[in-house]
Design an enzyme around this catalytic site. Structure first.
Site, short mmCIF file in Angstrom:
data_model
loop_
_atom_site.label_atom_id
_atom_site.label_comp_id
_atom_site.label_asym_id
_atom_site.label_seq_id
_atom_site.Cartn_x
_atom_site.Cartn_y
_atom_site.Cartn_z
N ASP A 228 0.97 -1.24 -0.30
CA ASP A 228 0.21 -0.23 -0.07
C ASP A 228 1.08 1.12 0.19
O ASP A 228 2.74 1.35 0.42
CB ASP A 228 -0.78 0.41 1.01
CG ASP A 228 -2.12 0.67 0.63
OD1 ASP A 228 -1.95 1.87 -0.27
OD2 ASP A 228 -3.01 0.42 1.71
C1 BGC Z 1 -5.18 3.33 -0.34
C2 BGC Z 1 -5.29 2.31 -0.90
C3 BGC Z 1 -4.68 2.70 -2.41
C4 BGC Z 1 -3.77 3.96 -2.54
C5 BGC Z 1 -3.10 3.80 -3.76
C6 BGC Z 1 -3.94 4.26 -0.69
O1 BGC Z 1 -3.93 5.68 0.97
O2 BGC Z 1 -5.20 2.92 0.28
O3 BGC Z 1 -6.25 1.55 -1.27
O4 BGC Z 1 -5.24 2.27 -3.91
O5 BGC Z 1 -3.13 4.79 -1.42
O6 BGC Z 1 -3.79 5.38 -3.87
#
Ligand code: BGC
Length: 784
Positions: A228
């Site tokens: 993530d």
């Molecule tokens: C989120 C993810 C997301 C990623 C990219 C993160 O903060 O938890 O779900 O895909 O950001 O935007």
């Protein structure tokens, strides 16, 4: 499409890459790309899940795209075929915009109704989440775009999401929290994204048991694991645990770590190559130049059909709905002027189009009177109410659009309650004898103190760009609502107990999540899991169940639509263990089907049950086993409306009896002691680690860690000053910004700040917080 002849020769590629290129490839390039070493193409990633979010930076606004209902609403359709179509729709927008990997779907369990990201997740039930997630992935990947299944695992709250530890016993982990991933992985998503949080004391991004032993070893997954955004703290550990690609760009920090680790032998080059094999496989499988276009009108229709399938009619006394056009209708509520259609955060898209409820009445040529009815400003509110009561005089019904503000990733919801002025308006209108219909907008369950006083309730949640139109069409019977809740609406938060939102969250309730919990503590929720009405009357007859030689089973039931109107009926099959060999829920979903029910027609349906319907996780043997004993198979229209209970004997291999603490007989969370929970956990409860002290700070620390120091205080004040520009302090956006700025590791803050903070600035802050003033200043004075 890339043909086999054009396939990348991974071994040859590995052979020509230099070590530096290899290390560089293991982190992102900017916010959204993989690194393009040599001839290698750069794979472009973008968020879903309910629309394509194509942005250039972290915070820039997205290129307009179709805004489908959020996954939380789509799940109310119980319709894998619809999920597949949504996946295809997203895939087509992705290929047109040159996106190769869609960062979706999220199949985390809705453990608590206040979970700030529940709107992005599917259900409280693992089978429903997994099956719908699987269909969505199949749809996305049918277009050549990769899907990235997230957030692995146990990401069930937003407050302290970057630091919290989800402490879960082995059974609940396997049966509830990992199950949806296990099922969705049958669609072989190109990537899996690891979660921010810790699981049983270990960061998911550094969790070898999770990312390698279970995901790859037990489940045989051979795609890539992506972190993530900002979840990686120690790149060497995360690589060893199984994270192939750390996102986003680490601005060189992770290469530096890995370079040292390779040099001193703590990371073997073999591990780098193994991760690269998976990453190159991903690049090869998903990379496509942008091609084609998408049919915005067809996607708009799909968004409408999906909104119809996801909305739920919760109540309809004496067939009060549908309304007819000759009635005099008063519409109230700010949500009728502009209702939220999606939540905030990384899933937020710029919708191609969007209609408010009032626009929708106009579009359909329906004449209604509107007045605001309530105001958050106490001084204005009484005149709004008075005006609504005046306007209601002489009307046949009042339709009140209510809802909490849209939720946002990064913060949990604070309450189930509607703003008091909304409840007050409903109380005044019903006390004055008006016939009131409620349309609930916004995310998730809310408390409904007026539930018995209103005639009908429609739950339209965060239903995408055509959600309002679908709701108006349901009010007037242009469509026949038929969605059923994929999550329980609790009567009262106190039913749920605590252990949510903290730094170390003990999942004391074990497997008793959602309806399993309400069943176990014998509490009636406001609306049960699986509940939803239509304008048709459906009866159930002649149910059967039989188990097949291969361990699967099938239930059959005959349904009759007694009404003239066609509808769809969502039939649910639950399994209840009667053997008592293990701690079991009173019932758990084992199969479901959404069937077309033509008016005045009888249909017999077969609902297949997987072998896993009778399997439970035996912590002692660390595997799923089939219980040898008696079961009941329950066939119903909801989890609380069981039409048939059929006995079934299962010849399983497991005939042991697994003792459990007496407190779990009625497992009210608040009454489960640490000792009881420890017995289930089979290990001591992990302690909350001591906060790092001056001298121990690293780039993996967040501003909150270094707060006792002067640089920490200054950094916080800069964050708070920036936050002021985000408006209202009580808004979810403000809170999400502050939480993310204060709790994200400094290296990731730099990487995701769109250039506002360089890595050297982050290093400077860390050095100064450690008391090394001059070293810190040297970093701060560096150009970038
Ligand atoms: C989120 C993810 C997301 C990623 C990219 C993160 O903060 O938890 O779900 O895909 O950001 O935007």
């Amino acid at each position: 499409m890339i043909t086999d002849a054009e396939k990348l020769d991974i071994e040859k590629t590995l052979a020509y890459l230099t070590l530096e290129e290899k290390l560089r490839l293991l982190s992102g390039d900017g916010m959204w790309h993989t690194f393009g070493a040599g001839e290698l193409p750069r794979v472009r990633m973008s968020d879903g899940p309910h629309g394509l979010r194509m942005t250039s930076g972290a915070t820039t606004s997205a290129v307009p795209s179709t805004c489908y209902p959020t996954l939380g609403m789509l799940a109310n359709s119980w319709d894998p075929a619809l999920m597949y179509s949504i996946g295809v729709g997203l895939g087509h927008e992705a290929t047109a915009m040159g996106v190769n990997l869609l960062l979706a779907p999220g199949v985390n369990i809705k453990r608590h109704p206040l979970g700030g990201r529940n709107f992005e997740y599917l259900s409280e039930d693992p089978l429903l989440s997994g099956e719908l997630g699987k269909a969505y992935i199949n749809g996305v990947q049918a277009t050549g775009v990769g899907a990235c299944l997230k957030h692995f695992a146990a990401n069930n709250q937003e407050d302290l999401r970057m630091t919290s530890d989800s402490v879960i016993d082995p059974r609940a982990l396997r049966e509830i929290y990992l199950k949806p991933f296990e099922i969705a992985l049958e669609a072989q998503p190109e990537a899996v994204m690891c979660a921010y949080n810790k699981l049983n004391g270990e960061w998911c991004a550094e969790n070898k048991k999770l990312l390698t032993d279970i995901l790859r070893g037990e489940w045989g997954y051979n795609g890539a694991v992506v972190s993530d955004w900002g979840a990686v703290r120690d790149r060497a550990k995360s690589l060893a645990a199984g994270v192939d690609l750390a996102m986003p760009d680490s601005l060189g920090a992770f290469e530096e770590t890995l370079r040292k680790a390779v040099a001193n032998g703590t990371v073997p080059e073999q591990a780098i190559d193994d991760a690269l094999r998976r990453l190159l496989g991903l690049i090869d499988n998903v990379y496509l130049e942008p091609y084609g276009d998408f049919d915005a009108d067809a996607h708009d229709r799909l968004a409408y059909n999906a909104a119809v399938a996801g909305l739920v009619m919760l109540k309809n006394d004496s067939g009060f709905l549908p309304l007819t056009r000759d009635l005099k209708i008063l519409v109230c509520g700010e949500n009728a002027m502009s209702s939220p259609i999606q939540g905030g955060g990384s899933s937020h898209v710029s919708p191609l189009r969007s209609l408010s409820p009032l626009d929708s009445f106009i579009l359909r040529g329906i004449d209604v009177t509107y007045c605001r009815g309530y105001s958050a400003d106490a001084k204005l509110n009484s005149s709004c109410v008075a005006e609504a009561l005046d306007a209601a005089a002489g009307s046949d019904a009042v339709v009140v659009f209510v809802g909490q503000p849209a939720p946002t990733e990064g913060v949990d919801r604070e309450t189930l309650d509607l703003p008091p002025e909304q409840n007050n308006l409903i109380a005044e209108l019903t006390a004055a004898g008006h016939r009131v219909v409620i349309v609930v907008c916004g995310a998730g369950p809310i408390a409904m103190p007026w539930v018995n006083r209103v005639r009908a309730i429609l739950y339209t949640g965060l239903n995408g760009q055509n959600g309002a139109l679908a709701a108006v069409d349901a009010l007037y019977g242009r469509i026949n609502p038929h969605g059923k809740l994929a999550e329980t609406f609790p009567a009262d938060l106190s039913d749920i107990g605590s252990d949510f939102g903290g730094e170390r969250v003990l999942y004391r309730e074990s497997i008793f999540v959602g309806y399993r919990y309400y069943d176990a503590i014998d509490r009636r929720p406001l609306f049960p899991f699986g509940h939803g009405l239509s304008f048709s009357e459906i009866t159930y007859d002649h149910a059967t169940v039989r188990r097949n030689a291969d361990g699967t089973a099938e239930a059959t039931v005959t349904i009759t639509n007694k009404s003239v109107r066609d509808t769809y009926e969502i039939i649910q099959v639950y399994v209840a263990d009667k053997s008592g060999r293990m701690l079991c829920a009173r019932k758990q979903l084992a199969g479901f089907i959404k069937a077309f029910a033509e008016g005045q027609t009888t249909t017999t349906l077969t609902i297949p049950l997987n072998k896993s319907a009778f399997e439970f996780f035996d912590a002692k043997q660390n595997k799923f086993v089939t219980i040898d004993g008696d079961f009941d198979v329950l066939i119903g229209a909801s989890s609380a409306d069981i039409k048939f209970t059929l006995p079934l004997h299962v010849d399983g291999e497991f005939n042991d009896n697994v003792p459990f603490p007496a407190a779990y007989t009625i497992p009210h969370r608040a009454k489960i002691s640490d000792a009881d929970f420890t017995a289930l956990l089979g290990a001591p409860i992990p302690s909350v680690p001591a906060k790092p002290k001056k001298g121990e700070y690293t780039l993996a620390c967040c501003i909150n860690d270094i707060l006792p120091t002067l640089p920490g205080k200054i950094a916080k004040s800069i964050v708070m000053r920036r936050a002021k520009t985000m408006g209202d302090k009580t808004s979810a956006e403000y809170k999400a910004f502050v939480a993310s700025a204060l709790f994200t590791p400094l290296s990731a803050v730099a990487a995701m700040s769109d250039g506002a903070m360089s890595l050297n600035t982050a290093k400077g802050i860390v050095e100064m917080a450690n008391g090394r003033l001059f070293k810190g200043l040297k970093y701060l004075l560096k150009k970038n």
